[in-house]
Design a protein around this motif. Structure first.
Motif, PDB file in Angstrom:
ATOM      1  N   LYS A  72      68.598  28.164  55.776  1.00 55.76           N
ATOM      2  CA  LYS A  72      67.332  28.593  56.368  1.00 55.76           C
ATOM      3  C   LYS A  72      66.148  27.876  55.737  1.00 55.76           C
ATOM      4  CE  LYS A  72      66.351  32.922  56.739  1.00 55.76           C
ATOM      5  NZ  LYS A  72      66.497  34.390  56.546  1.00 55.76           N
ATOM      6  N   ASP A  73      66.129  27.872  54.405  1.00 56.33           N
ATOM      7  CA  ASP A  73      65.043  27.190  53.711  1.00 56.33           C
ATOM      8  C   ASP A  73      64.998  25.713  54.075  1.00 56.33           C
ATOM      9  OD1 ASP A  73      64.505  29.566  52.583  1.00 56.33           O
ATOM     10  OD2 ASP A  73      65.131  29.025  50.543  1.00 56.33           O
ATOM     11  N   LEU A  74      66.184  25.132  54.092  1.00 60.45           N
ATOM     12  CA  LEU A  74      66.244  23.696  54.352  1.00 60.45           C
ATOM     13  C   LEU A  74      65.793  23.386  55.775  1.00 60.45           C
ATOM     14  CD1 LEU A  74      66.962  21.166  52.870  1.00 60.45           C
ATOM     15  CD2 LEU A  74      69.311  21.388  53.647  1.00 60.45           C
ATOM     16  N   THR A  75      66.142  24.280  56.668  1.00 59.39           N
ATOM     17  CA  THR A  75      65.705  24.090  58.047  1.00 59.39           C
ATOM     18  C   THR A  75      64.189  24.025  58.135  1.00 59.39           C
ATOM     19  OG1 THR A  75      67.659  25.230  58.883  1.00 59.39           O
ATOM     20  CG2 THR A  75      65.755  25.113  60.356  1.00 59.39           C
ATOM     21  N   VAL A  76      63.557  24.935  57.468  1.00 60.57           N
ATOM     22  CA  VAL A  76      62.090  24.944  57.466  1.00 60.57           C
ATOM     23  C   VAL A  76      61.558  23.656  56.844  1.00 60.57           C
ATOM     24  CG1 VAL A  76      60.072  26.094  56.494  1.00 60.57           C
ATOM     25  CG2 VAL A  76      61.978  27.448  57.400  1.00 60.57           C
ATOM     26  N   ALA A  77      62.167  23.256  55.754  1.00 65.29           N
ATOM     27  CA  ALA A  77      61.709  22.042  55.081  1.00 65.29           C
ATOM     28  C   ALA A  77      61.840  20.829  56.000  1.00 65.29           C
ATOM     29  CB  ALA A  77      62.517  21.824  53.798  1.00 65.29           C
ATOM     30  N   VAL A  78      62.946  20.804  56.719  1.00 63.56           N
ATOM     31  CA  VAL A  78      63.140  19.690  57.647  1.00 63.56           C
ATOM     32  C   VAL A  78      62.069  19.709  58.722  1.00 63.56           C
ATOM     33  CG1 VAL A  78      64.629  18.844  59.502  1.00 63.56           C
ATOM     34  CG2 VAL A  78      65.609  19.391  57.268  1.00 63.56           C
ATOM     35  N   GLN A  79      61.814  20.879  59.247  1.00 66.69           N
ATOM     36  CA  GLN A  79      60.755  20.989  60.263  1.00 66.69           C
ATOM     37  C   GLN A  79      59.431  20.452  59.720  1.00 66.69           C
ATOM     38  OE1 GLN A  79      61.167  25.202  61.388  1.00 66.69           O
ATOM     39  NE2 GLN A  79      61.277  24.526  63.534  1.00 66.69           N
ATOM     40  N   ARG A  80      59.097  20.877  58.507  1.00 66.91           N
ATOM     41  CA  ARG A  80      57.834  20.457  57.916  1.00 66.91           C
ATOM     42  C   ARG A  80      57.801  18.943  57.709  1.00 66.91           C
ATOM     43  NH1 ARG A  80      56.935  24.775  53.906  1.00 66.91           N
ATOM     44  NH2 ARG A  80      58.432  23.564  52.727  1.00 66.91           N
ATOM     45  N   ALA A  81      58.893  18.428  57.162  1.00 69.29           N
ATOM     46  CA  ALA A  81      58.936  16.995  56.894  1.00 69.29           C
ATOM     47  C   ALA A  81      58.824  16.195  58.185  1.00 69.29           C
ATOM     48  CB  ALA A  81      60.229  16.642  56.163  1.00 69.29           C
ATOM     49  N   ALA A  82      59.487  16.681  59.228  1.00 69.92           N
ATOM     50  CA  ALA A  82      59.410  15.985  60.514  1.00 69.92           C
ATOM     51  C   ALA A  82      57.984  16.011  61.042  1.00 69.92           C
ATOM     52  CB  ALA A  82      60.376  16.624  61.516  1.00 69.92           C
ATOM     53  N   GLU A  83      57.407  17.169  60.932  1.00 70.11           N
ATOM     54  CA  GLU A  83      56.050  17.340  61.427  1.00 70.11           C
ATOM     55  C   GLU A  83      55.098  16.361  60.744  1.00 70.11           C
ATOM     56  OE1 GLU A  83      53.794  21.316  63.051  1.00 70.11           O
ATOM     57  OE2 GLU A  83      55.494  21.369  61.679  1.00 70.11           O
ATOM     58  N   GLU A  84      55.307  16.179  59.432  1.00 68.20           N
ATOM     59  CA  GLU A  84      54.462  15.234  58.709  1.00 68.20           C
ATOM     60  C   GLU A  84      54.569  13.835  59.297  1.00 68.20           C
ATOM     61  OE1 GLU A  84      55.363  15.374  54.594  1.00 68.20           O
ATOM     62  OE2 GLU A  84      54.685  17.455  54.375  1.00 68.20           O
ATOM     63  N   GLN A  85      55.709  13.591  59.926  1.00 66.56           N
ATOM     64  CA  GLN A  85      55.872  12.286  60.554  1.00 66.56           C
ATOM     65  C   GLN A  85      55.591  12.354  62.055  1.00 66.56           C
ATOM     66  OE1 GLN A  85      59.576  10.536  59.508  1.00 66.56           O
ATOM     67  NE2 GLN A  85      59.171  10.748  57.304  1.00 66.56           N
ATOM     68  N   GLY A  86      54.950  13.438  62.420  1.00 69.25           N
ATOM     69  CA  GLY A  86      54.530  13.546  63.813  1.00 69.25           C
ATOM     70  C   GLY A  86      55.621  13.940  64.779  1.00 69.25           C
ATOM     71  N   VAL A  87      56.683  14.502  64.253  1.00 67.19           N
ATOM     72  CA  VAL A  87      57.780  14.905  65.142  1.00 67.19           C
ATOM     73  C   VAL A  87      57.927  16.417  65.139  1.00 67.19           C
ATOM     74  CG1 VAL A  87      60.242  14.680  65.620  1.00 67.19           C
ATOM     75  CG2 VAL A  87      58.981  12.761  64.604  1.00 67.19           C
ATOM     76  N   ARG A  88      58.008  16.969  66.312  1.00 64.89           N
ATOM     77  CA  ARG A  88      58.228  18.414  66.439  1.00 64.89           C
ATOM     78  C   ARG A  88      59.720  18.683  66.601  1.00 64.89           C
ATOM     79  NH1 ARG A  88      53.584  22.086  67.363  1.00 64.89           N
ATOM     80  NH2 ARG A  88      54.911  23.383  66.044  1.00 64.89           N
ATOM     81  N   LEU A  89      60.250  19.564  65.766  1.00 63.17           N
ATOM     82  CA  LEU A  89      61.668  19.905  65.905  1.00 63.17           C
ATOM     83  C   LEU A  89      61.813  21.401  66.138  1.00 63.17           C
ATOM     84  CD1 LEU A  89      63.331  17.811  63.042  1.00 63.17           C
ATOM     85  CD2 LEU A  89      63.393  17.373  65.504  1.00 63.17           C
ATOM     86  N   SER A  90      62.632  21.762  67.112  1.00 64.19           N
ATOM     87  CA  SER A  90      62.926  23.189  67.299  1.00 64.19           C
ATOM     88  C   SER A  90      63.706  23.684  66.091  1.00 64.19           C
ATOM     89  CB  SER A  90      63.780  23.374  68.558  1.00 64.19           C
ATOM     90  OG  SER A  90      65.078  22.866  68.329  1.00 64.19           O
ATOM     91  N   ARG A  91      63.778  24.997  65.949  1.00 68.23           N
ATOM     92  CA  ARG A  91      64.550  25.532  64.831  1.00 68.23           C
ATOM     93  C   ARG A  91      66.014  25.093  64.904  1.00 68.23           C
ATOM     94  NH1 ARG A  91      66.741  28.992  61.948  1.00 68.23           N
ATOM     95  NH2 ARG A  91      67.971  29.857  63.654  1.00 68.23           N
ATOM     96  N   GLU A  92      66.538  25.074  66.114  1.00 68.97           N
ATOM     97  CA  GLU A  92      67.925  24.656  66.258  1.00 68.97           C
ATOM     98  C   GLU A  92      68.110  23.201  65.848  1.00 68.97           C
ATOM     99  OE1 GLU A  92      66.386  26.478  68.633  1.00 68.97           O
ATOM    100  OE2 GLU A  92      67.428  28.283  67.932  1.00 68.97           O
ATOM    101  N   ALA A  93      67.245  22.385  66.361  1.00 65.86           N
ATOM    102  CA  ALA A  93      67.341  20.955  66.049  1.00 65.86           C
ATOM    103  C   ALA A  93      67.214  20.741  64.547  1.00 65.86           C
ATOM    104  CB  ALA A  93      66.246  20.185  66.791  1.00 65.86           C
TER     105      ALA A  93
END
Lengths: 209, 209, 209, 209
Positions: B145-166
């Motif tokens: 769960k934590d890692l999922t959030v971190a991935v979302q944040r990191a992607a966002e920093e690169q301008g990419v939106r990721l769903s929770r599933e993705a």
DNA sequence: AATGAATGAGGGTTCATTCAT
DNA sequence: TATGAATGAACCCTCATTCAT
């Protein structure tokens, strides 16, 4: 080629196994199941014997000590299971598909020859027992070489030239993914090949570019 | 926040450990070293006691059975070692750097709290012991769960939106890579962080795109 | 009488050994060598069978149990080896020379039929196993009688008359010396026949006077 | 000096044995009895433990392996039993009397510390086990030296000068007689000290002249 | 007559656990 | 609280013996 033909061809090539070879195989089959169920240390010779349907004493006609069985299991497992799964990568191109095939077999847990727990146990044991370590590393080295070539070939098909070194590192990462999947199988019951496939494809594509 | 401040804050929050807690910790420290050296089964209570500098009998005042020590070690290890290494991924962004940091500590083998063999042993044990499995899966779930959030944040920093599933699938692959590295550390003595880094960077970039 | 004549005479008297007898002898030969090398208990039936060049199962056609082999070996050894060495004392006169002959053969250790360790083992076993004891004592008694007569004769040759009782005690002391030498052979590597001879001569002379 | 005084003196000199020492002695006492009854190989650890009134596992707190017990028994036996019987010859002059004393104790068979079967077993074992051989030979050598001196002294008392070499050979023969008696005790139930004495006296006189 | 595979009881040894001190 | 001696079950392994072939 039909199954029948293959069997015939095989029989033509391989001599019929001797009784001793059959007994050894019977013992190894039983040992494998026990090792998967309980691990190398917790599986007792009595348990293995019972599983093989023979007396404990008889095992020692075919293996000098429990150690030798462990070694043989490690060798056989590397020979026929996880490593070939990796090595077959070299013949085909579909790295992703092969990995997920392995994943599925691990998940089903009905195939004793393809068992995630055994890979982990065996690797953990290698971290402590120098004899096991040697076997594992020797086989790993062989797989790495094959996989490196496979990576080179696969990259070339996509118009990319990779040096042996570059390909070798990519092979390493592929092995990481493969073994990491074995851990995941145990740790995460939600693991699903279909969900994983697109992402794995992307990662592998990145690896080869 | 300085290290000092953090420690103070922590001490302010956490009550001073009782004697019993300190004894338990002493035993677990010893057990951890023994388990790393010999594995769960081959490490004897006598050995653990000697390492802890106490008598075997005393251990039973703090743990009802060897099993409980194993369970506690698994819990503690997941709490403080490999998982945090993964969870810290969530706070920072440099996934690759963190992984290679772990790799280096595994390779040095001098750090009992960061040991590849223990991760493998523990995961293999989870495949057999339901109680261990439960602990491992619970912790794994939290990390995911934590890692999922971190991935979302990191992607966002690169301008990419990721769903929770993705993001969750990407987290899974990151975990694969991380655990796969633990296997590699044991199996391949040629493993080198510097060689691995550029490729790993590329793979992770692909993951986040 | 030449050796040849004796053998012929013997063959003329003794019927040709049956196959069963030859097999028994083959087994006993092997057992003797094994018992000398390892002792009664440490020598295994498998080892004896291998030494005899036959299968373990076949031995049981000729001996009901390992015990019976031990018994037969003890019997045969007393019949053909150490006791005759003593009994031959009765035929000749040179007690000292015969003893030192035995000593030399013991020291060489290449002659399985004349082995100090076997005498000790056998006597030790007699102290525990009543059946062995009976065999040993019966044979010992026979030897004593012969030796007593020999002592009487040897004394007479030197002009000394000895009663049966007196001669019997002297025979006892001769046996002590003989068996004591067997112990010495094992215990003292410096033992030398040439050094021993003059003193032994003197002692024996005293015995007979 | 009264028994009491001697005990006091002894207590003053020797520190009270520790518990560990007492346990070791208890085990050795039991082992000695078992070895006498059954021999080194046939006596099982379970049997020794039962005789000592303790559990099998406990023995291993005091002895690393059965081998070590055998070795300790051999050492102790040579230290306190047969050898001192020989060594005491050096202090006194009555070689014959001492020998017959030993004979009597062997015959009674009630004294586990003075057992003919054990001497034989131990010597037979020395013929096979190099470790035992070393112990036996070392002790034998020491005894030989002492006995040689005693022989020289005894001869001198009778007005005979013996070189060290001459005395050493005489010591050898004395040892033969002594160990030969151990064999006789087992083999010949008619053995009698009173009958033996005059002859033994004569032989020993011849030895010293 | 002969084999050698098979048995299983019993060997030495280890070790988790208990308990008197 | 702490010790470490003590237990005994269970381990790996051996070997006398049996039996199908």
């Amino acid at each position: 080629m039909s199954v029948e033909t293959r069997r015939m061809t095989r029989e033509a090539r391989l001599p019929a196994p001797t009784r001793a070879e059959r007994q050894r195989a019977r013992i190894l089959d039983a040992a494998e199941r026990c090792f998967i169920e309980r691990g190398f240390h917790a599986a007792s010779m009595a348990h293995i014997a019972a599983t093989a349907g023979m007396s404990p004493g008889l095992i020692y006609r075919y293996f000098g000590a429990k150690n030798e069985i462990v070694r043989a299991i490690v060798e056989r497992h590397l020979e026929t299971d996880s490593c070939p799964a990796m090595q077959r990568l070299s013949t085909g191109e579909d790295f992703c598909g092969r990995m997920l095939q392995a994943l599925e077999r691990w998940r089903r847990r009905d195939d004793p020859s393809m068992n995630a727990a055994l890979i982990l146990e065996l690797t953990a044991e290698a971290a402590r027992d120098p004899e096991i370590l040697q076997i594992v590393r020797a086989k790993d080295h062989a797989v790495s070489k094959d996989l490196t070539v496979a990576v080179q070939r696969a990259a070339e098909e996509q118009g990319v030239r990779l040096s042996r070194e570059a390909a070798s590192v990519r092979a390493m990462v592929l092995q990481c993914l493969f073994e990491g999947l074995a851990c995941r199988v145990v740790r995460n019951p939600n693991l699903s090949a279909t969900v994983l496939r697109p992402l794995l494809d992307k990662v592998i594509a990145a690896l080869l570019s």
